[in-house]
Design a protein around this motif. Structure first.
Motif, PDB file in Angstrom:
ATOM      1  N   GLU A  71      36.920 -14.949 -28.592  1.00  0.00           N
ATOM      2  CA  GLU A  71      36.132 -16.174 -28.762  1.00  0.00           C
ATOM      3  C   GLU A  71      36.978 -17.341 -29.272  1.00  0.00           C
ATOM      4  OE1 GLU A  71      33.213 -14.220 -31.280  1.00  0.00           O
ATOM      5  OE2 GLU A  71      31.703 -14.493 -29.725  1.00  0.00           O
ATOM      6  N   LEU A  72      38.268 -17.115 -29.444  1.00  0.00           N
ATOM      7  CA  LEU A  72      39.154 -18.167 -29.946  1.00  0.00           C
ATOM      8  C   LEU A  72      39.981 -18.757 -28.806  1.00  0.00           C
ATOM      9  CD1 LEU A  72      39.836 -19.426 -32.744  1.00  0.00           C
ATOM     10  CD2 LEU A  72      41.860 -17.951 -32.763  1.00  0.00           C
ATOM     11  N   LEU A  73      39.863 -20.067 -28.632  1.00  0.00           N
ATOM     12  CA  LEU A  73      40.666 -20.796 -27.653  1.00  0.00           C
ATOM     13  C   LEU A  73      41.781 -21.527 -28.382  1.00  0.00           C
ATOM     14  CD1 LEU A  73      37.771 -22.322 -25.550  1.00  0.00           C
ATOM     15  CD2 LEU A  73      39.551 -20.847 -24.608  1.00  0.00           C
ATOM     16  N   GLU A  74      42.965 -21.547 -27.781  1.00  0.00           N
ATOM     17  CA  GLU A  74      44.086 -22.261 -28.376  1.00  0.00           C
ATOM     18  C   GLU A  74      44.684 -23.229 -27.367  1.00  0.00           C
ATOM     19  OE1 GLU A  74      45.928 -19.392 -31.812  1.00  0.00           O
ATOM     20  OE2 GLU A  74      46.908 -19.388 -29.838  1.00  0.00           O
ATOM     21  N   LEU A  75      44.719 -24.507 -27.744  1.00  0.00           N
ATOM     22  CA  LEU A  75      45.437 -25.514 -26.976  1.00  0.00           C
ATOM     23  C   LEU A  75      46.774 -25.733 -27.670  1.00  0.00           C
ATOM     24  CD1 LEU A  75      44.172 -28.828 -25.467  1.00  0.00           C
ATOM     25  CD2 LEU A  75      46.213 -28.840 -26.905  1.00  0.00           C
ATOM     26  N   LYS A  76      47.858 -25.434 -26.959  1.00  0.00           N
ATOM     27  CA  LYS A  76      49.203 -25.609 -27.514  1.00  0.00           C
ATOM     28  C   LYS A  76      49.890 -26.760 -26.802  1.00  0.00           C
ATOM     29  CE  LYS A  76      50.078 -20.880 -29.096  1.00  0.00           C
ATOM     30  NZ  LYS A  76      50.279 -21.218 -30.525  1.00  0.00           N
ATOM     31  N   VAL A  77      50.481 -27.659 -27.588  1.00  0.00           N
ATOM     32  CA  VAL A  77      51.177 -28.806 -27.009  1.00  0.00           C
ATOM     33  C   VAL A  77      52.506 -28.995 -27.723  1.00  0.00           C
ATOM     34  CG1 VAL A  77      49.814 -30.377 -28.465  1.00  0.00           C
ATOM     35  CG2 VAL A  77      51.049 -31.274 -26.488  1.00  0.00           C
ATOM     36  N   CYS A  78      53.567 -29.117 -26.944  1.00  0.00           N
ATOM     37  CA  CYS A  78      54.917 -29.308 -27.465  1.00  0.00           C
ATOM     38  C   CYS A  78      55.444 -30.644 -26.970  1.00  0.00           C
ATOM     39  CB  CYS A  78      55.825 -28.166 -27.012  1.00  0.00           C
ATOM     40  SG  CYS A  78      57.575 -28.423 -27.381  1.00  0.00           S
ATOM     41  N   ALA A  79      55.996 -31.445 -27.878  1.00  0.00           N
ATOM     42  CA  ALA A  79      56.498 -32.772 -27.508  1.00  0.00           C
ATOM     43  C   ALA A  79      57.684 -33.154 -28.378  1.00  0.00           C
ATOM     44  CB  ALA A  79      55.393 -33.812 -27.641  1.00  0.00           C
ATOM     45  N   TYR A 132      37.538 -25.343 -34.731  1.00  0.00           N
ATOM     46  CA  TYR A 132      36.414 -26.195 -34.347  1.00  0.00           C
ATOM     47  C   TYR A 132      35.354 -25.340 -33.682  1.00  0.00           C
ATOM     48  CZ  TYR A 132      34.053 -30.051 -31.841  1.00  0.00           C
ATOM     49  OH  TYR A 132      33.141 -30.950 -31.343  1.00  0.00           O
ATOM     50  N   PHE A 133      34.173 -25.284 -34.280  1.00  0.00           N
ATOM     51  CA  PHE A 133      33.071 -24.498 -33.713  1.00  0.00           C
ATOM     52  C   PHE A 133      32.468 -25.243 -32.533  1.00  0.00           C
ATOM     53  CE2 PHE A 133      28.361 -23.501 -34.073  1.00  0.00           C
ATOM     54  CZ  PHE A 133      28.455 -22.335 -33.330  1.00  0.00           C
ATOM     55  N   TYR A 134      32.522 -24.619 -31.362  1.00  0.00           N
ATOM     56  CA  TYR A 134      32.011 -25.225 -30.131  1.00  0.00           C
ATOM     57  C   TYR A 134      31.127 -24.185 -29.432  1.00  0.00           C
ATOM     58  CZ  TYR A 134      32.110 -28.294 -26.029  1.00  0.00           C
ATOM     59  OH  TYR A 134      31.752 -29.150 -24.993  1.00  0.00           O
ATOM     60  N   PRO A 135      29.793 -24.316 -29.510  1.00  0.00           N
ATOM     61  CA  PRO A 135      28.895 -23.252 -29.038  1.00  0.00           C
ATOM     62  C   PRO A 135      28.718 -23.155 -27.529  1.00  0.00           C
ATOM     63  CG  PRO A 135      27.631 -25.066 -29.986  1.00  0.00           C
ATOM     64  CD  PRO A 135      29.067 -25.384 -30.227  1.00  0.00           C
ATOM     65  N   LYS A 136      28.981 -24.235 -26.761  1.00  0.00           N
ATOM     66  CA  LYS A 136      28.830 -24.159 -25.306  1.00  0.00           C
ATOM     67  C   LYS A 136      29.980 -23.365 -24.698  1.00  0.00           C
ATOM     68  CE  LYS A 136      26.571 -28.672 -24.739  1.00  0.00           C
ATOM     69  NZ  LYS A 136      26.705 -30.012 -24.100  1.00  0.00           N
ATOM     70  N   GLU A 196      55.716 -28.176 -31.938  1.00  0.00           N
ATOM     71  CA  GLU A 196      54.523 -27.635 -31.269  1.00  0.00           C
ATOM     72  C   GLU A 196      53.354 -27.649 -32.250  1.00  0.00           C
ATOM     73  OE1 GLU A 196      54.045 -23.576 -28.977  1.00  0.00           O
ATOM     74  OE2 GLU A 196      53.390 -23.335 -31.065  1.00  0.00           O
ATOM     75  N   TYR A 197      52.230 -28.175 -31.772  1.00  0.00           N
ATOM     76  CA  TYR A 197      50.965 -28.080 -32.497  1.00  0.00           C
ATOM     77  C   TYR A 197      50.013 -27.183 -31.710  1.00  0.00           C
ATOM     78  CZ  TYR A 197      51.856 -31.904 -35.840  1.00  0.00           C
ATOM     79  OH  TYR A 197      52.338 -32.690 -36.846  1.00  0.00           O
ATOM     80  N   THR A 198      49.144 -26.509 -32.436  1.00  0.00           N
ATOM     81  CA  THR A 198      48.110 -25.674 -31.814  1.00  0.00           C
ATOM     82  C   THR A 198      46.753 -26.124 -32.333  1.00  0.00           C
ATOM     83  OG1 THR A 198      49.596 -23.769 -31.633  1.00  0.00           O
ATOM     84  CG2 THR A 198      47.234 -23.324 -31.511  1.00  0.00           C
ATOM     85  N   TYR A 199      45.820 -26.363 -31.418  1.00  0.00           N
ATOM     86  CA  TYR A 199      44.453 -26.678 -31.826  1.00  0.00           C
ATOM     87  C   TYR A 199      43.564 -25.493 -31.468  1.00  0.00           C
ATOM     88  CZ  TYR A 199      40.375 -29.184 -33.284  1.00  0.00           C
ATOM     89  OH  TYR A 199      39.247 -29.546 -33.988  1.00  0.00           O
ATOM     90  N   ARG A 200      42.814 -24.991 -32.447  1.00  0.00           N
ATOM     91  CA  ARG A 200      41.991 -23.788 -32.268  1.00  0.00           C
ATOM     92  C   ARG A 200      40.509 -24.140 -32.216  1.00  0.00           C
ATOM     93  NH1 ARG A 200      46.236 -20.928 -36.093  1.00  0.00           N
ATOM     94  NH2 ARG A 200      47.621 -20.219 -34.444  1.00  0.00           N
ATOM     95  N   ILE A 201      39.852 -23.566 -31.224  1.00  0.00           N
ATOM     96  CA  ILE A 201      38.420 -23.781 -30.999  1.00  0.00           C
ATOM     97  C   ILE A 201      37.725 -22.431 -31.047  1.00  0.00           C
ATOM     98  CG2 ILE A 201      36.665 -24.601 -29.371  1.00  0.00           C
ATOM     99  CD1 ILE A 201      38.917 -26.380 -28.139  1.00  0.00           C
ATOM    100  N   TYR A 202      36.725 -22.307 -31.917  1.00  0.00           N
ATOM    101  CA  TYR A 202      35.932 -21.079 -31.956  1.00  0.00           C
ATOM    102  C   TYR A 202      34.756 -21.261 -31.003  1.00  0.00           C
ATOM    103  CZ  TYR A 202      33.456 -16.975 -33.580  1.00  0.00           C
ATOM    104  OH  TYR A 202      32.821 -15.758 -33.625  1.00  0.00           O
TER     105      TYR A 202
END
Length: 251
Positions: A180-188, A129-133, A109-115
């Protein structure tokens, strides 16, 4: 000869990825040097995957063989005395002779975090990853779910390490918000070069209205990298969970 598995974690900001490099500092080389100092002989450390430059690991498994008689429970503290503050060995286990950190791994599993905030946060530099929108996590999750299943994922990989096939099975891919933190988790069952970062970029492209989430399967089927989203920065990516038959290494 003993086969030792290490459960470790690292902040990858200062390193050129896991794999040993000829001219750059890597996580693997740094730990190998520490192990060799305490074991008294050269070792070859095998990692569970090739994390790229700047990518982090909250969970990582590596193994090596040694003739050293040091008790396994003493190895983490001994190794940690010779590693920098951004690398830590949590536990060590004696494992079966045929155990191999990458070959024995069932899934990852990897997690990608977006602020996701209008105002940047210095404490997330190289960590998210800073994403202001403003992003809608429900919509993002709808797009992420389109990647689940067995597909040819060549549309979401970068040219890099050669591979026999670009077909992989994704068990889950979802997005959740915590403030304010988004996490995309993907397991493969395995990942291609930059695959998670390209999946994240594709999910963000859908959120920006470049295409509907329901168009993602067609993008995968065409295998056209230019039709998918960009490869987002490495600093937001973490290896977060691993599965093995030896349950001591899971989590």
């Amino acid at each position: 000869m003993r086969n030792i598995a290490l459960k470790l974690m690292y902040n990858g900001t200062a390193y050129h990825g896991w794999q040993v490099q000829k001219t750059e500092t890597s996580v693997c080389e740094t730990i190998q040097i520490a192990i060799e100092k305490i074991c008294g002989h050269p070792v070859q450390l095998v990692g569970c995957g090739r994390t790229d430059a700047g990518v982090h690991a909250e969970r990582y498994i590596a193994n090596f063989r040694t003739t050293s008689k040091i008790p396994v429970e003493r190895l983490p503290l001994a190794i940690n005395t010779h590693t920098p503050p951004d690398i830590a060995v949590e536990a060590a286990f004696e494992v079966a002779e045929d155990f191999n950190a990458i070959g024995s791994c069932i899934k990852k599993e990897y997690t990608y975090r977006i602020y996701n905030s209008k105002i940047k946060n210095p404490f997330y530099v190289n960590r998210a990853y800073f994403y202001p929108k403003k992003l809608d996590e429900v919509f993002l999750n709808r797009a992420a779910n389109m990647f689940v299943g067995t597909h040819d994922f060549r549309a979401v990989r970068s040219v890099g390490t050669p591979t026999k096939t670009t077909v992989r099975t994704i068990h889950y891919c979802h997005v959740a918000r915590n403030g304010e933190l988004l996490e995309l988790k993907v397991c493969a069952d395995g990942f291609l070069y930059n695959m998670v970062r390209a999946i994240t970029g594709t999910v963000l492209y859908a959120a920006e209205g470049k295409f509907l989430p329901e168009e993602i399967p067609a993008i995968l089927e065409r295998g056209d990298r230019s039709a998918a989203g960009p490869t987002v920065p490495a600093g937001g990516l973490y290896m977060t969970r691993l599965w093995y038959e030896d349950e001591r290494l899971n989590g």
